[in-house]
Design a protein around this motif. Structure first.
Motif, mmCIF file in Angstrom:
data_model
loop_
_atom_site.group_PDB
_atom_site.id
_atom_site.type_symbol
_atom_site.label_atom_id
_atom_site.label_comp_id
_atom_site.label_asym_id
_atom_site.label_seq_id
_atom_site.Cartn_x
_atom_site.Cartn_y
_atom_site.Cartn_z
ATOM 1 N N VAL A 42 -5.150 -2.974 -3.546
ATOM 2 C CA VAL A 42 -4.193 -3.216 -2.459
ATOM 3 C C VAL A 42 -4.784 -2.717 -1.144
ATOM 4 C CG1 VAL A 42 -1.938 -2.582 -1.535
ATOM 5 C CG2 VAL A 42 -2.165 -3.216 -3.942
ATOM 6 N N ALA A 43 -5.451 -1.561 -1.183
ATOM 7 C CA ALA A 43 -6.095 -1.028 0.020
ATOM 8 C C ALA A 43 -7.174 -1.982 0.528
ATOM 9 C CB ALA A 43 -6.697 0.345 -0.277
ATOM 10 N N VAL A 44 -7.947 -2.539 -0.410
ATOM 11 C CA VAL A 44 -8.985 -3.505 -0.023
ATOM 12 C C VAL A 44 -8.350 -4.742 0.605
ATOM 13 C CG1 VAL A 44 -10.720 -5.095 -0.958
ATOM 14 C CG2 VAL A 44 -10.698 -2.702 -1.684
ATOM 15 N N ASP A 45 -7.260 -5.228 0.011
ATOM 16 C CA ASP A 45 -6.557 -6.379 0.583
ATOM 17 C C ASP A 45 -5.986 -6.051 1.957
ATOM 18 O OD1 ASP A 45 -6.997 -8.302 -1.374
ATOM 19 O OD2 ASP A 45 -5.307 -7.628 -2.596
ATOM 20 N N LEU A 46 -5.539 -4.817 2.132
ATOM 21 C CA LEU A 46 -5.027 -4.401 3.431
ATOM 22 C C LEU A 46 -6.141 -4.421 4.476
ATOM 23 C CD1 LEU A 46 -2.796 -3.347 5.237
ATOM 24 C CD2 LEU A 46 -3.233 -1.041 4.348
ATOM 25 N N LEU A 47 -7.326 -3.971 4.087
ATOM 26 C CA LEU A 47 -8.474 -4.034 4.992
ATOM 27 C C LEU A 47 -8.825 -5.484 5.326
ATOM 28 C CD1 LEU A 47 -10.740 -1.263 3.413
ATOM 29 C CD2 LEU A 47 -9.530 -1.141 5.599
ATOM 30 N N ILE A 48 -8.760 -6.341 4.312
ATOM 31 C CA ILE A 48 -9.035 -7.766 4.546
ATOM 32 C C ILE A 48 -7.995 -8.345 5.505
ATOM 33 C CG2 ILE A 48 -9.000 -10.045 3.449
ATOM 34 C CD1 ILE A 48 -10.286 -8.825 1.000
ATOM 35 N N SER A 49 -6.749 -7.919 5.364
ATOM 36 C CA SER A 49 -5.663 -8.483 6.182
ATOM 37 C C SER A 49 -5.828 -8.189 7.664
ATOM 38 C CB SER A 49 -4.312 -7.942 5.706
ATOM 39 O OG SER A 49 -4.141 -6.590 6.086
ATOM 40 N N PHE A 95 0.834 -1.202 0.000
ATOM 41 C CA PHE A 95 0.000 0.000 0.000
ATOM 42 C C PHE A 95 0.871 1.255 0.000
ATOM 43 C CE2 PHE A 95 -2.648 3.179 2.292
ATOM 44 C CZ PHE A 95 -3.663 3.294 1.351
ATOM 45 N N GLU A 96 1.903 1.235 0.814
ATOM 46 C CA GLU A 96 2.821 2.384 0.851
ATOM 47 C C GLU A 96 3.542 2.550 -0.490
ATOM 48 O OE1 GLU A 96 5.309 1.470 4.145
ATOM 49 O OE2 GLU A 96 3.763 1.870 5.654
ATOM 50 N N ILE A 97 3.929 1.428 -1.103
ATOM 51 C CA ILE A 97 4.599 1.480 -2.414
ATOM 52 C C ILE A 97 3.664 2.075 -3.460
ATOM 53 C CG2 ILE A 97 5.487 0.065 -4.300
ATOM 54 C CD1 ILE A 97 6.632 -1.827 -2.170
ATOM 55 N N LYS A 98 2.423 1.588 -3.487
ATOM 56 C CA LYS A 98 1.463 2.065 -4.484
ATOM 57 C C LYS A 98 1.184 3.557 -4.312
ATOM 58 C CE LYS A 98 0.758 -1.645 -6.848
ATOM 59 N NZ LYS A 98 1.222 -1.719 -8.246
#
Length: 462
Positions: free
Chosen positions: A444-451, A382-385
């Motif tokens: 990626v943000a959605v995956d981060l929320l899922i994580s 997320f930070e990279i993107k």
């Protein structure tokens, strides 16, 4: 265990999980809700959960008293062969039971019973069985939350791709407009002898390439609308009127970590379920106690007994019974069933339950490590993107400036048509890449929320 604790503490202090903040419109949230309501897989899971709830009730209801009524009617006949010591009657001198005597008997009988039974003590089988089922239900409820997160992600991904294609269409259309204007200028210049047909043909080739790209784009767009319609049960004609937002996903800090993921909570509940199953098997040696009460009615009627004897007058001695009635007949009592030895069956079942619990604990430990790694990876991605988006935005701005300069330079005859078209293509690529990165950043943000277990419909409304 120390390794898992280290990962948990590291993840907690290194980064906190994030939740969505004003990243979706009301229309988009409504589509997500419809997607959850429509999901056949989710409905199947809910039905399976309902079955488990009924099974839990069935286990608990073992303590509810039962009431049974049974009735029997029958006709019976029997022959009795009797050989007892001979008895001589005084006065008459008649000898009874001389030799072997044969008696024939027959009759009809009716019996009915009203019986009540109540389990008083199940050897802790009901208690632990019910608790194991409750933990199983908890685990499935947590997995329902995980399933909803995947549905949410799928719906967001679909309308993001739709909006990405719309942005791509807009970029291509503007390029077509610029090329059309450029072509008209070239045609005028050719007439005046200031340009050659080569320039016009190069522009025509670029236009055909853009037309080819748009054909593929419209085909993909129609498929995405069809998919979104299937996911949400909203007609395609209505979806085509919606305008979706394709903008970088903004997140704010929360206290959630990867340990809040529903999958881990489901594994916790699963371990507890196996623990109760193990306790149930370990206590299988305990006796089971049941209370019993019954009320009976019995009636023997139209019965007779034919004997081999005769009165002095020669008349046979036959006995008849009109009715023998037993009512009311009560029975109250307590019964106990204690299985003292069953061929090591319970011992083997206990061993299996212990192994199953150990497997569940190992799966949980492995999942904790994998999910901790996934959460960290998503945080880094997320930070990279976000950094890449800044560069892509600047790259698009530079490409726009270069395009404006190239258009002016070509009109002034300072660059060739090839350089002009190359700059046009570079701008198209820069603009399309920017929107692609926006879509990637959102996923990626959605995956981060899922994580971190934060991708829930309640969080999306903020």
């Amino acid at each position: 265990m120390k390794k898992i604790l280290f990962i948990s503490l590291f993840s907690f202090f290194y980064f906190s999980s994030l939740i969505a903040q004003n990243n979706l419109s009301e229309i988009e949230i409504d589509l997500i809700k419809r997607g959850i309501e429509k999901s056949y897989a989710l409905k199947k899971s809910v039905y399976e959960l309902s079955i488990d709830s009924v099974e839990r009730k069935i286990i608990r209801q073992n303590f509810i008293p039962t009431l049974e009524l049974d009735a029997k009617y029958g006709y019976g006949a029997s022959r009795i062969n009797l050989d007892v010591p001979t008895v001589q009657l005084p006065i008459t001198g008649i000898e009874l039971f001389e030799g072997e005597s044969r008696f024939d008997t027959q009759g009809q009988i009716f019996n009915t019973n009203l019986t009540a039974k109540a389990l008083l003590f199940s050897g802790l089988q009901v208690n632990y069985g019910a608790k194991a089922t409750e933990e199983k239900i908890k685990a499935k409820n947590f997995m329902l939350t995980a399933e909803k997160s995947e549905i949410i992600k799928d719906v967001i991904d679909t309308f993001d791709k739709i909006e990405l294609l719309k942005h791509s269409e807009n970029v291509i259309s503007k390029s077509e407009e610029r090329l059309a204007k450029e072509k008209e200028r070239v045609k005028t210049a050719i007439k005046n002898g200031l340009a050659i047909p080569y320039d016009r043909d190069k522009i025509t080739a670029a236009e055909l390439n853009l037309a080819s790209i748009k054909v593929e784009l419209y085909g993909n767009l129609s498929l995405l609308y069809l998919k979104l319609s299937m996911l949400t049960d909203v007609d395609i004609s209505i979806l085509e009127k919606y305008k979706f937002e394709l903008k970088p996903w903004k997140l704010e800090n929360s206290n959630n970590t990867f340990s809040d993921r529903p999958e881990l909570k489901a594994l916790d509940a699963s371990v507890d379920a196996y623990d109760y199953k193990l306790k149930m098997n370990q206590n299988s040696f305990l006796p089971k106690i049941q209370a019993l009460a019954s009320l009976s009615y019995s009636n023997l009627f139209n019965a007779n007994l034919e004997t081999p004897y005769a009165l002095p007058g020669g008349e046979n001695v036959n006995l008849e019974l009109n009715k023998l009635e037993l009512f009311p007949t009560y029975f109250l009592g307590v019964g106990m069933q204690w299985e003292l030895f069953n061929g090591l069956k319970h011992s083997n079942e206990t061993h299996i339950a212990h192994i199953e619990k150990t497997i569940a604990e190992e799966e949980k430990s492995d999942a904790e490590e994998q999910l901790a790694l996934f959460a960290k990876k998503m945080q880094v991605n997320f930070e990279i993107k976000n950094q890449q988006l800044l560069f892509k935005e600047q790259e698009m701005a530079v490409a726009q400036n270069s395009l404006n300069l190239a258009i002016k330079s070509y009109q002034e005859g300072l660059i060739s048509i090839s350089d002009r078209l190359e700059t046009e293509t570079e701008y198209q690529n820069a603009a399309l890449n920017y929107y692609k990165f926006v879509a990637q950043q959102r996923m990626v943000a959605v995956d981060l929320l899922i994580s971190t277990g934060s991708l829930q419909i309640e969080n999306l409304k903020n």
